[in-house]
Design an enzyme around this catalytic site. Structure first.
Site, mmCIF file in Angstrom:
data_model
loop_
_atom_site.group_PDB
_atom_site.id
_atom_site.type_symbol
_atom_site.label_atom_id
_atom_site.label_comp_id
_atom_site.label_asym_id
_atom_site.label_seq_id
_atom_site.Cartn_x
_atom_site.Cartn_y
_atom_site.Cartn_z
ATOM 1 C CE LYS A 176 24.533 3.075 1.805
ATOM 2 N NZ LYS A 176 24.857 4.543 2.954
ATOM 3 C CB ALA B 126 10.826 11.617 -0.796
ATOM 4 C CG HIS C 221 -13.659 -0.936 -6.177
ATOM 5 N ND1 HIS C 221 -15.006 -0.527 -7.039
ATOM 6 C CD2 HIS C 221 -13.483 -1.062 -5.011
ATOM 7 C CE1 HIS C 221 -15.040 0.258 -6.076
ATOM 8 N NE2 HIS C 221 -14.775 0.532 -4.806
ATOM 9 C CB ALA D 40 7.158 13.214 2.114
ATOM 10 N NE ARG E 40 13.724 0.055 -11.607
ATOM 11 C CZ ARG E 40 12.467 -0.681 -12.124
ATOM 12 N NH1 ARG E 40 12.488 -1.358 -11.936
ATOM 13 N NH2 ARG E 40 11.813 -0.361 -13.147
#
Length: 154
Positions: free
Chosen positions: A145, A122, A77, A104, A142
């Site tokens: 694969k 990562a 918030h 990571a 996105r």
């Protein structure tokens, strides 16, 4: 400050930075989160959550691996900003499916479900659900694969 809330905050701060992963897993369970078997939690995991609201959950299923410096945002918030009255504070759960791996420095936003056998690259920022057997990278993350299920050992 509520005594239980204060104790949980101390546990989260101390144990999530403790060098032994078993203690980090124990601390997450002690805070009321669900962890499966053989979960690996890397150093410096950050979980943002409002402990007073039990509707928010963190569910980490079996054999999940979380690399160092990962951030899981369950609640957030604008604090005392003038934005606070006009922006609803996102308070949702995060679910990480069996056998997934979070790279990571990745960030998982509120309300995201990561399916089983997924890889989050990562530095990625996961803003939407990730279907099972997917590899996601980028900001926003996105799918790059899909993992072939037949190549996985049972």
């Amino acid at each position: 400050m509520n005594t239980l809330k204060y104790k949980r905050k101390i546990l989260m701060t101390f144990f999530l930075h403790f060098p032994y992963r078993g203690v980090r897993c124990w601390a997450l369970k002690a805070c009321g989160f669900e962890l499966g078997e053989q979960v690996y939690i890397g150093d410096n995991l950050t979980v943002t959550v409002g402990f007073a609201d039990k509707s928010m959950k963190l569910i980490i299923q079996d054999r999940v691996s979380i690399a160092p410096n990962v951030t899981l945002i369950i609640a957030s918030h604008p604090n005392e900003s003038r934005l606070k009255p006009i922006l609803p504070a996102p308070k949702r759960s995060i679910v990480i499916g069996h056998d997934s791996w979070l790279g990571a420095n990745c960030i998982v936003m509120p309300g995201v479900t990561i399916g089983e056998c997924c890889i989050v690259g990562a530095g990625s920022v996961v803003t939407h659900d990730v279907p099972p057997y997917s590899i996601v990278v980028g900001n926003p993350a996105r799918i790059v694969k899909t993992i072939d299920k037949t190549q996985l050992e049972v």
